[in-house]
Design an enzyme around this catalytic site. Sequence first.
Site, PDB file in Angstrom:
ATOM      1  N   ASP A 239      42.745  43.061  35.508  1.00  0.00           N
ATOM      2  CA  ASP A 239      43.077  44.486  35.362  1.00  0.00           C
ATOM      3  C   ASP A 239      43.539  44.919  33.973  1.00  0.00           C
ATOM      4  O   ASP A 239      43.604  46.115  33.675  1.00  0.00           O
ATOM      5  CB  ASP A 239      44.119  44.900  36.424  1.00  0.00           C
TER       6      ASP A 239
ATOM      7  N   CYS B   7      19.344  46.694  24.751  1.00  0.00           N
ATOM      8  CA  CYS B   7      18.111  45.887  24.812  1.00  0.00           C
ATOM      9  C   CYS B   7      17.322  46.158  26.091  1.00  0.00           C
ATOM     10  O   CYS B   7      16.219  45.654  26.266  1.00  0.00           O
ATOM     11  CB  CYS B   7      18.442  44.387  24.685  1.00  0.00           C
TER      12      CYS B   7
ATOM     13  N   THR C  84      50.883  34.950  43.147  1.00  0.00           N
ATOM     14  CA  THR C  84      49.552  34.423  43.505  1.00  0.00           C
ATOM     15  C   THR C  84      49.641  33.636  44.799  1.00  0.00           C
ATOM     16  O   THR C  84      50.604  32.892  45.005  1.00  0.00           O
ATOM     17  CB  THR C  84      48.936  33.559  42.377  1.00  0.00           C
TER      18      THR C  84
ATOM     19  N   ALA D  85      58.021  40.662  42.263  1.00  0.00           N
ATOM     20  CA  ALA D  85      58.001  40.226  40.862  1.00  0.00           C
ATOM     21  C   ALA D  85      58.662  41.266  39.958  1.00  0.00           C
ATOM     22  O   ALA D  85      59.354  40.917  39.002  1.00  0.00           O
ATOM     23  CB  ALA D  85      56.557  39.984  40.424  1.00  0.00           C
TER      24      ALA D  85
ATOM     25  N   HIS E   7      39.907  34.526  34.887  1.00  0.00           N
ATOM     26  CA  HIS E   7      38.874  35.148  35.719  1.00  0.00           C
ATOM     27  C   HIS E   7      38.214  36.339  35.021  1.00  0.00           C
ATOM     28  O   HIS E   7      37.564  37.162  35.679  1.00  0.00           O
ATOM     29  CB  HIS E   7      39.452  35.575  37.077  1.00  0.00           C
TER      30      HIS E   7
ATOM     31  N   CYS F 187      22.204  47.562  28.840  1.00  0.00           N
ATOM     32  CA  CYS F 187      22.409  47.258  27.420  1.00  0.00           C
ATOM     33  C   CYS F 187      21.363  48.013  26.589  1.00  0.00           C
ATOM     34  O   CYS F 187      20.337  48.433  27.123  1.00  0.00           O
ATOM     35  CB  CYS F 187      22.232  45.752  27.249  1.00  0.00           C
TER      36      CYS F 187
ATOM     37  N   GLN G  39      45.132  35.323  36.478  1.00  0.00           N
ATOM     38  CA  GLN G  39      43.894  35.401  37.264  1.00  0.00           C
ATOM     39  C   GLN G  39      43.453  36.852  37.365  1.00  0.00           C
ATOM     40  O   GLN G  39      42.385  37.149  37.895  1.00  0.00           O
ATOM     41  CB  GLN G  39      44.138  34.846  38.671  1.00  0.00           C
ATOM     42  N   ASN G  40      44.293  37.757  36.883  1.00  0.00           N
ATOM     43  CA  ASN G  40      44.008  39.186  37.044  1.00  0.00           C
ATOM     44  C   ASN G  40      43.032  39.674  35.987  1.00  0.00           C
ATOM     45  O   ASN G  40      43.080  39.246  34.840  1.00  0.00           O
ATOM     46  CB  ASN G  40      45.307  39.998  36.966  1.00  0.00           C
TER      47      ASN G  40
HETATM   48  P1  OAD Z   1      46.038  37.216  46.431  1.00  0.00           P
HETATM   49  O1  OAD Z   1      45.769  38.610  46.887  1.00  0.00           O
HETATM   50  O2  OAD Z   1      45.320  36.114  47.099  1.00  0.00           O
HETATM   51  O3  OAD Z   1      47.586  36.911  46.558  1.00  0.00           O
HETATM   52  C1  OAD Z   1      48.564  37.798  46.115  1.00  0.00           C
HETATM   53  C2  OAD Z   1      49.905  37.122  46.264  1.00  0.00           C
HETATM   54  O4  OAD Z   1      50.896  37.985  45.709  1.00  0.00           O
HETATM   55  C3  OAD Z   1      50.331  36.820  47.696  1.00  0.00           C
HETATM   56  O5  OAD Z   1      50.825  35.492  47.755  1.00  0.00           O
HETATM   57  C4  OAD Z   1      51.449  37.828  47.970  1.00  0.00           C
HETATM   58  O6  OAD Z   1      52.451  37.298  48.831  1.00  0.00           O
HETATM   59  C5  OAD Z   1      52.005  38.043  46.580  1.00  0.00           C
HETATM   60  N1  OAD Z   1      52.627  39.354  46.335  1.00  0.00           N
HETATM   61  C6  OAD Z   1      52.217  40.580  46.754  1.00  0.00           C
HETATM   62  N2  OAD Z   1      52.998  41.542  46.246  1.00  0.00           N
HETATM   63  C7  OAD Z   1      53.928  40.926  45.468  1.00  0.00           C
HETATM   64  C8  OAD Z   1      55.013  41.375  44.662  1.00  0.00           C
HETATM   65  N3  OAD Z   1      55.309  42.673  44.542  1.00  0.00           N
HETATM   66  N4  OAD Z   1      55.756  40.451  44.009  1.00  0.00           N
HETATM   67  C9  OAD Z   1      55.463  39.113  44.126  1.00  0.00           C
HETATM   68  N5  OAD Z   1      54.455  38.644  44.876  1.00  0.00           N
HETATM   69  C10 OAD Z   1      53.693  39.520  45.531  1.00  0.00           C
HETATM   70  O7  OAD Z   1      45.789  37.202  44.842  1.00  0.00           O
HETATM   71  P2  OAD Z   1      45.538  35.969  43.865  1.00  0.00           P
HETATM   72  O8  OAD Z   1      46.291  34.759  44.282  1.00  0.00           O
HETATM   73  O9  OAD Z   1      45.740  36.488  42.507  1.00  0.00           O
HETATM   74  O10 OAD Z   1      39.413  35.824  42.102  1.00  0.00           O
HETATM   75  O11 OAD Z   1      44.007  35.708  44.083  1.00  0.00           O
HETATM   76  C11 OAD Z   1      43.373  34.746  43.290  1.00  0.00           C
HETATM   77  C12 OAD Z   1      41.929  35.101  43.103  1.00  0.00           C
HETATM   78  O12 OAD Z   1      41.310  35.351  44.345  1.00  0.00           O
HETATM   79  C13 OAD Z   1      41.701  36.384  42.328  1.00  0.00           C
HETATM   80  O13 OAD Z   1      41.794  36.222  40.944  1.00  0.00           O
HETATM   81  C14 OAD Z   1      40.313  36.752  42.733  1.00  0.00           C
HETATM   82  C15 OAD Z   1      40.432  36.501  44.222  1.00  0.00           C
HETATM   83  O14 OAD Z   1      39.267  36.244  44.890  1.00  0.00           O
HETATM   84  C16 OAD Z   1      38.163  36.169  41.807  1.00  0.00           C
HETATM   85  O15 OAD Z   1      37.734  37.284  42.030  1.00  0.00           O
HETATM   86  C17 OAD Z   1      37.371  35.084  41.163  1.00  0.00           C
END
Ligand code: OAD
Length: 236
Positions: free
Chosen positions: A100, A146, A184, A227, A115, A144, A97-98
């Site tokens: 970066d 264009c 996530t 992680a 994403h 762009c 979902q990242n």
């Molecule tokens: P979140 O910021 O919602 O969640 C991050 C998760 O990582 C949490 O559950 C933390 O507990 C966990 N976490 C933090 N540090 C960690 C580490 N060192 N090791 C393991 N776990 C750790 O991020 P996402 O779930 O990726 O979408 O968010 C999903 C989507 O929401 C993103 O892609 C973005 C956002 O809105 C869009 O922009 C469309």
Amino acid sequence: MQRAREWLREARCVAALTGAGISAESGVPTFRGAGGLWRQFRPEDLATPEAFARDPRLVWEWYDWRRGLIAATEPNAGHLALAELERRCGRFTLVTQNVDGLHDRAGSREVLKVHGDIWEVRCTGCGRAGRDDRVPLPDLPPRCDCGALLRPGVVWFGEMLPQEVWRRAECAAREAEVFLVIGTAAVVYPAAGLVDRAKAAGAKVIEINLDATPYSEEVDCSLRGRAGELLPQLIA
Ligand code: OAD
């Protein structure tokens, strides 16, 4: 951990879903939780088509700032472990979902970016897409050739996921014998639904997260911790 290692060693087909938590140890801010971007900013002001239509410069300033933060980071041991797993495993699919690009920089070859990618830009006029690594971008909002506005190559709230990427992610979740869910919060759909799909198809689901998530009780193994520490142990 021991059981999870065995499942992984025996599996011929593995898939992983990563979220912002895997990049947290590199210094990229997550979205939710302490210090998360959505604690500071409102998604509806910055990450929707409507926000971009209203104020493209403001939206671009935010993405340009994030691009600067990301450019200053390096992949961590968690990203590297997943790149290593891809090299070792017969069939391995990494879904992230990242936006970066840290999985690419860690050496992962095939990354399904559901994403999008913050380093890509797309023309809102002619549709041309490409990569732009410049930090900071010289003109905001960028245009762009264009003449139309460029937009970040990411998926905003209310938008469809890239169809072919999503189809391949669903397929990987269905076929995986082991499905890893890493860093996530698993609350944003449809991405989080891949966990249900993998589970329904019979995969062993292993979660790695600092905290509990809505899936922690349902998965076959929930490993609590960083992680960057747990993934190298898991594949050792
Ligand atoms: P979140 O910021 O919602 O969640 C991050 C998760 O990582 C949490 O559950 C933390 O507990 C966990 N976490 C933090 N540090 C960690 C580490 N060192 N090791 C393991 N776990 C750790 O991020 P996402 O779930 O990726 O979408 O968010 C999903 C989507 O929401 C993103 O892609 C973005 C956002 O809105 C869009 O922009 C469309």
